[in-house]
Scaffold this active site. Structure first.
Site, PDB file in Angstrom:
ATOM      1  N   HIS A 361       1.035  -0.482  -0.313  1.00 22.85           N
ATOM      2  CA  HIS A 361       0.041  -0.102   0.164  1.00 22.85           C
ATOM      3  C   HIS A 361       0.529   0.958   0.097  1.00 22.85           C
ATOM      4  CE1 HIS A 361      -3.636  -1.978   0.877  1.00 22.85           C
ATOM      5  NE2 HIS A 361      -3.158  -3.268   1.674  1.00 22.85           N
ATOM      6  N   LYS A 552      -8.924  13.815   5.007  1.00 26.36           N
ATOM      7  CA  LYS A 552      -7.703  12.474   4.676  1.00 26.36           C
ATOM      8  C   LYS A 552      -6.559  12.743   6.108  1.00 26.36           C
ATOM      9  CE  LYS A 552      -7.165  14.411   0.357  1.00 26.36           C
ATOM     10  NZ  LYS A 552      -6.931  12.596  -0.686  1.00 26.36           N
ATOM     11  N   ARG A 553      -5.957  12.016   6.068  1.00 23.27           N
ATOM     12  CA  ARG A 553      -4.881  11.634   7.242  1.00 23.27           C
ATOM     13  C   ARG A 553      -4.492  12.943   6.471  1.00 23.27           C
ATOM     14  NH1 ARG A 553      -3.843   8.125  10.570  1.00 23.27           N
ATOM     15  NH2 ARG A 553      -2.763   9.737  11.445  1.00 23.27           N
ATOM     16  N   LYS A 558       0.615  15.024   0.800  1.00 24.53           N
ATOM     17  CA  LYS A 558      -0.864  14.563   0.379  1.00 24.53           C
ATOM     18  C   LYS A 558      -1.240  16.491   0.363  1.00 24.53           C
ATOM     19  CE  LYS A 558      -2.588  10.852   3.072  1.00 24.53           C
ATOM     20  NZ  LYS A 558      -3.335  10.066   2.590  1.00 24.53           N
ATOM     21  N   THR A 660      -8.779   6.496  -1.675  1.00 27.46           N
ATOM     22  CA  THR A 660     -10.064   5.367  -1.742  1.00 27.46           C
ATOM     23  C   THR A 660     -11.141   6.371  -1.741  1.00 27.46           C
ATOM     24  OG1 THR A 660      -9.699   4.829   0.352  1.00 27.46           O
ATOM     25  CG2 THR A 660      -9.365   3.202  -1.367  1.00 27.46           C
ATOM     26  N   LYS A 664     -15.116   7.494  -3.260  1.00 28.59           N
ATOM     27  CA  LYS A 664     -16.286   7.596  -2.100  1.00 28.59           C
ATOM     28  C   LYS A 664     -16.615   8.915  -2.852  1.00 28.59           C
ATOM     29  CE  LYS A 664     -13.834   5.479   1.082  1.00 28.59           C
ATOM     30  NZ  LYS A 664     -12.897   5.271   2.459  1.00 28.59           N
TER      31      LYS A 664
END
Ligand code: 26Q
Length: 818
Positions: A361, A552-553, A558, A660, A664
Site C-alpha cells: 500500500h 484524509k489523514r 497529501k 479511496t 467515495k
C-alpha cells in the site's frame, strides 16, 4: 442434503426491540433512553443475522471451497447497525418499530460509537473488502485485533490537535460474540533449540517461552440481501493461568494476577501510523500475536476435518496479507508446519509459498517496515531462525541465477545491514508470496520499476495490479439516500449489487430536468452538511457556495499545504478587491495528524489560523469560508460525501498509492481536482478530461525535476505565490504567535522539499479557476457531477474483490510459474 440445522425464526423487529428492552435490559418500555433503544435495536437486528450466520458457516464447512483468510492489523468498520439494516432490508421496519417510541432511526444510530480500528485508507479498504466478499458470497474470514482503544479522538485546542483516547468498548459491543472455546496460545521470548531425531531428522523447538492467550471475538459481516453472513474474527490478549502461576510461583498470588493483566496490553491500543512509533516492540508483539493466533485457528480447523495430512491444504487456503504488518505470518506458518506438525522444510515451504499473497500500500521508502534482528531474536527467537533459513535458501537461488553479483544479493536480501541488521518485512513477504499486488495501475507500475525492481526481474509473474474500490452500499446507498432514490428512479436498484449499471445514468447527464433534480439533491445534502459542520466546527458554511473538500489523514505528501496556499491566494485577491470570476466557496478540511508528526500538526494549526482570519474578514463573508471538522472518521465522511462538489486529490504525483476517498466523493457526484497520482489517473480515464480538473507534474516529471528543484526561483517568478509567501512571512496568520509557522515556510522554500509544493502551485491555481468557472454554470457543473456518478461503476470494491478472487485466490497455484 444439507447437514446444517434449521434456523430459528427471529421475532419481528418491533417485538424483538421490546423484548430486548424488557428482558435483556430490564427497562421500562414506556420511556427508554435513545441509548437503550440503540442497544435493544442492535440486538434485535443481530437476532435476524444469527440464523444466516450459522447457516453460512455450516455451508462453508460442508462445501470446502477455497478459504481466504484476510490478515489485517486494521479494520475501520465505522458503525454496524446502519449497514446491517441496509443489507438485511430492515430499514423500513426499524423506522416503524422506533415510531412507537417517538424516536427517529438516525438519532438512534448516532448512539453507536464508530468501530475505529484503523488509521485510514488501508483499514477502511479492509472493511469495504469484507462487505464485498459477503455480498459476492466468497468464503473469506477476516482476522484482526480487538483493540480496546481504537484510533484516537481528535480535539482541537486553540488550533492545535489534542489526542483523546477512544474507549469504544466502554458500553460493551452488542455485535461481538466471544468464543472462548477457540482460544489459542501464543509464545514470546525464550530460546530456540534444535531437537535431533534418529535417522538424522531434526526439528526446532521453542523453549522457556512465555505464553499469552488469544481469545477470539466474532463480528457478523452480512452480505447485501443474500442470506450470507461472513465472520470477522478479532483477537483479544489475555494472560494464561498456567504461565502466571508457574512463573510467579515464588512471588505472591496478587503479583500473578497483575502479570495476567499485563498480558492484555498486547491488544490495548491501535498504533497510529507514526514514524515515532516505528520499531516499537509492542507493535511487533501485536503483529506476531495476530499472525500466530490466526494461523493456528486455520490449521486447527483443517486438522479437525483432515487430520494431520496437509497434502491438499494449499489448494483450499489463501492468506492475504494487508501490507507487511502481518507478514511475520510467513515465518509463523513455516514454524507451525515444521515444529508443531513435523512437515519437512520442502513440504512446509511448498504450502507457505502457495498460500501467501501480499498487498503493498505504499511507495514511500521510509514507510517500509523493518525490525532490528536483535529485537526479533529476543521476542521471537524461533521465527527468526526460520527467517534466516528462508533467506539463506533464497540468496542461494539468487546466486545461482546471477553468479558473483554480490551487490544484487545485498539488495534482495531479507536481512538488511544498514546501520544495524534488520528484517525487511516487505522482502520476506515478496519472497514467500505467490502474488504481490499494488492498489492502482500507476502504483503497481512504479513498484515494478522502483521499490521491487530486482524482485520483478526475478519473478515478474508474481506481480499484479488490483485497483482499489469502495463499497457502494456504505458509500452511496446508505450515506446518500436522496441520490440513491434519484438513481433508482432512473435506472432501477440493480446498481447496488452491480455498480457498472451506473453507466446507464450517462444519458441522463444530457437531460436538463434530471440534472436539475441532481442539483436539488446536492443542495439538500449541502444543507445537512452545513448543519453538521456548524455543530462540529462552529463554522457556518454557506450552502449556496461551492463545497470544496479535502478530507484524509494529514500528511505532507497529501499536500493540505497546497490547498492552504490557494486559500491564502483567494483571501488576498478578495481583500485586494480582485474578485472578478471568483466563485463563492466553502472549503472544508478534515483529518488526523499522527501524534508524533510535528509538521502535520503544525499544518493543522495553520489551517485553523487561516480559517480564523478568513472567517473573521467581512470582505470574505459572501465569497470564502473555511472550516476544519475535528475528529474526522468514517461517520463524518458519510455526511461529507453527499454534500461535496469539489474533491481535492492533490498529492505529489507518485506518492499516493491509490486513494479511496477520491472514489467515495466521485461516487457521490463530486468533481475531482487532482494530480496524475494513484487511482486519480483511472478516475480521469473514466470521466474524461472535461469532467476532471487536472493539474501538476507527472510522477516522471517529479522524479526528473528533483535535482534542479529551485522553489525560491519559482516563488520569485510567480506574483501570486510571492504574495502568498509574503503574507505568511509577515506573520499575517500568527500575529500573536510569532514564528510558529517558520518550519512550514522553510519546508516550502527548501530545494529538498520532497513534496514540491511550490512546483505545482501555479498549475493548481489555474485548475481552481477552471473549477470556479465551471461551477458558475450550474447546468454544466451539474452535468459534470452526473457524469462522475455514471462513471463510478469500476470503483466498486465488488469489482476489486472479483479480481482478487479470479486472479489471485482462485487462480491455479499448483505450479511455480503459472
Ligand atoms: C506502521 C508502523 C507503526 C505503526 C503504524 C504503521 C502503519 C499503520 C497504518 C503504517 C501504515 C498504515 C496505513 C497505511 C495506509 O492507509 N495506506 C493507504 O492505503 C490505501 C488503501 O490501499 C491507499 O488508498 C492509500 O493510497 C494508502 O496511503
Amino acid at each position: 442434503m444439507s447437514g446444517c440445522p434449521d434456523p430459528l425464526l427471529p421475532d419481528p423487529l418491533e417485538r424483538g426491540l421490546r423484548r430486548h428492552l424488557v428482558l435483556t435490559f430490564c427497562i421500562d418500555p414506556q420511556a427508554p433512553s435513545r441509548h437503550y433503544l440503540y442497544e435493544a435495536l442492535a440486538r434485535a437486528v443481530r437476532d435476524h443475522l444469527a440464523a444466516a450466520w450459522c447457516a453460512t458457516r455450516c455451508r462453508h464447512e460442508e462445501e470446502e471451497p477455497v478459504q481466504v483468510a484476510y490478515l489485517s492489523m486494521e479494520y475501520l468498520l465505522g458503525r454496524l447497525l446502519n449497514n446491517a439494516l441496509l443489507n438485511l432490508d430492515l430499514e423500513a421496519e426499524a423506522r416503524t418499530a422506533l415510531e412507537a417510541f417517538a424516536a427517529r432511526l438516525e438519532e438512534v444510530e448516532e448512539e453507536e460509537p464508530d468501530a475505529g480500528l484503523g488509521n485510514g485508507g488501508l483499514g477502511r479498504l479492509a472493511a469495504c473488502f469484507l462487505d464485498s466478499c459477503a455480498t459476492l458470497e466468497i468464503p473469506v474470514i477476516g482476522y484482526g485485533l480487538r483493540y480496546q482503544y481504537g484510533m484516537f479522538h481528535q480535539a482541537i485546542d486553540n488550533g492545535w490537535q489534542v489526542e483523546m483516547p477512544d474507549f469504544w468498548l466502554r458500553r460493551g459491543n452488542p455485535w461481538e460474540i466471544e468464543r472462548h472455546e477457540d482460544a489459542r496460545r501464543v509464545k514470546f521470548y525464550g530460546r530456540s533449540e534444535l531437537v535431533f531425531e534418529e535417522g538424522g531428522r531434526f526439528y526446532g523447538r521453542w523453549v522457556d517461552a512465555r505464553e499469552v492467550l488469544a481469545v477470539p471475538y466474532d463480528l457478523p459481516v452480512p452480505g447485501y440481501r443474500n442470506g450470507t453472513v461472513n465472520t470477522l474474527r478479532l483477537w483479544k490478549a489475555e494472560g494464561t493461568e498456567a504461565f502466571d502461576l508457574e512463573e510467579f510461583n515464588a512471588g505472591s498470588y496478587t503479583d500473578a494476577v497483575a502479570a495476567k493483566n499485563r498480558a492484555e496490553e498486547i491488544t490495548l491500543v491501535l498504533y497510529p501510523n507514526d514514524k515515532s512509533e516505528q520499531g516499537k516492540e509492542l507493535r511487533l508483539r501485536q503483529q506476531y500475536f495476530l499472525a500466530s493466533a490466526s494461523l493456528q485457528d486455520v490449521l486447527a480447523r483443517w486438522v479437525r476435518r483432515h487430520g494431520r495430512d496437509f497434502a491438499h491444504f494449499a489448494e483450499h487456503h489463501v492468506f492475504q496479507l494487508n501490507d507487511t504488518h502481518p507478514a511475520v505470518a510467513v515465518a509463523e506458518l513455516m514454524r507451525l508446519l515444521l515444529d508443531e506438525y513435523r512437515l519437512s522444510w520442502e513440504e512446509a515451504w511448498q504450502i507457505t509459498s502457495r498460500t501467501m499473497a501480499y498487498t503493498n500500500h505504499t511507495l514511500l521508502p521510509e514507510a517500509l517496515e523493518v525490525w532490528p534482528v536483535r529485537l526479533f531474536r529476543q521476542l521471537l527467537p524461533r521465527p527468526l531462525d526460520i527467517i534466516q533459513e528462508i533467506n539463506a535458501r533464497f540468496l542461494a537461488e539468487v546466486a545461482a541465477r546471477w553468479p558473483g553479483d554480490v551487490a544484487r544479493q545485498r539488495r534482495l536480501s531479507i536481512i538488511g545491514e544498514e546501520p544495524e541488521p534488520v528484517v525487511r518485512m516487505a522482502h520476506l513477504a515478496v519472497v514467500a508470496s505467490f502474488s504481490v499486488n499494488g492498489v492502482a495501475a500507476l502504483h503497481t507500475r512504479l513498484l515494478a520499476e522502483g521499490l521491487f525492481r530486482d524482485f520483478y526481474e526475478l519473478w515478474p509473474w508474481k506481480f499484479n495490479n488490483k485497483t482499489n474500490g469502495v463499497s457502494p452500499r456504505r458509500w452511496l446507498a446508505h450515506c446518500n439516500p436522496r441520490l440513491r432514490g434519484l438513481i433508482s428512479e432512473a435506472i432501477g436498484e440493480r446498481w447496488i449489487r452491480d455498480l457498472e449499471e451506473l453507466r446507464r445514468l450517462a444519458p441522463f447527464a444530457e437531460d436538463a430536468a434530471f440534472v436539475e433534480r441532481f442539483r436539488a439533491v446536492k443542495r439538500a445534502n449541502k444543507e445537512d452538511l452545513a448543519r453538521f459542520v456548524a455543530s462540529r466546527a462552529g463554522v457556518a458554511l454557506d450552502p449556496e457556495a461551492l463545497c470544496d473538500v479535502q478530507v484524509k489523514r494529514i500528511h505532507e505528501y497529501k499536500r493540505q499545504l497546497l490547498n492552504v496556499l490557494h486559500l491564502i491566494h483567494l483571501y488576498r485577491r478578495i481583500v485586494d478587491g480582485d474578485t472578478a470570476g471568483l466563485a463563492p466557496r466553502s472549503v472544508l478540511f478534515g483529518g488526523k495528524a499522527a501524534p508524533g508528526y510535528e509538521m502535520a500538526k503544525r499544518i493543522v494549526k495553520l489551517i485553523h489560523n487561516v480559517a480564523a482570519v478568513v472567517n473573521r474578514e467581512p470582505r470574505c463573508r459572501d465569497l470564502l469560508r473555511v472550516a476544519f471538522v475535528p475528529d474526522y472518521g468514517v461517520s463524518a465522511l458519510e455526511v461529507i460525501c453527499p454534500g461535496a462538489e469539489l474533491s481535492e486529490q492533490i498529492s505529489t504525483a507518485g506518492k499516493e498509492a491509490s486513494g479511496t476517498g477520491n472514489m467515495k466523493l466521485m461516487m457521490n457526484g463530486a468533481v475531482t481536482i487532482g494530480t496524475l497520482d494513484g487511482a486519480n489517473i483511472e478516475i480521469l480515464e473514466a470521466v474524461g478530461e472535461d469532467n476532471f480538473f487536472l493539474f501538476g507534474l507527472t510522477a516522471e516529471e517529479v522524479a526528473r525535476r528533483r535535482d534542479s528543484y529551485d522553489p525560491a526561483a519559482i516563488i520569485a517568478a510567480d506574483a501570486n505565490l510571492s504574495a502568498v509567501m509574503a503574507l505568511l512571512r509577515a506573520g499575517h496568520f500568527n500575529l500573536f504567535e510569532p514564528g510558529i509557522f517558520d518550519p512550514v515556510i522553510a519546508a516550502i522554500e527548501s530545494p529538498a522539499d520532497p513534496w514540491m509544493v511550490a512546483a505545482d502551485f501555479a498549475s493548481y491555481v489555474a485548475a481552481q479557476e477552471r473549477a470556479a468557472t465551471a461551477w458558475q454554470e450550474p447546468a454544466r457543473f451539474g452535468r459534470m457531477g452526473v457524469i462522475n456518478v455514471a462513471a463510478a461503476g469500476r470503483f466498486s470494491s465488488d469489482r476489486t474483490i472479483r479480481q482478487y478472487r479470479d486472479e489471485i485466490w482462485y487462480r491455479d497455484r499448483r505450479g511455480r510459474k503459472p
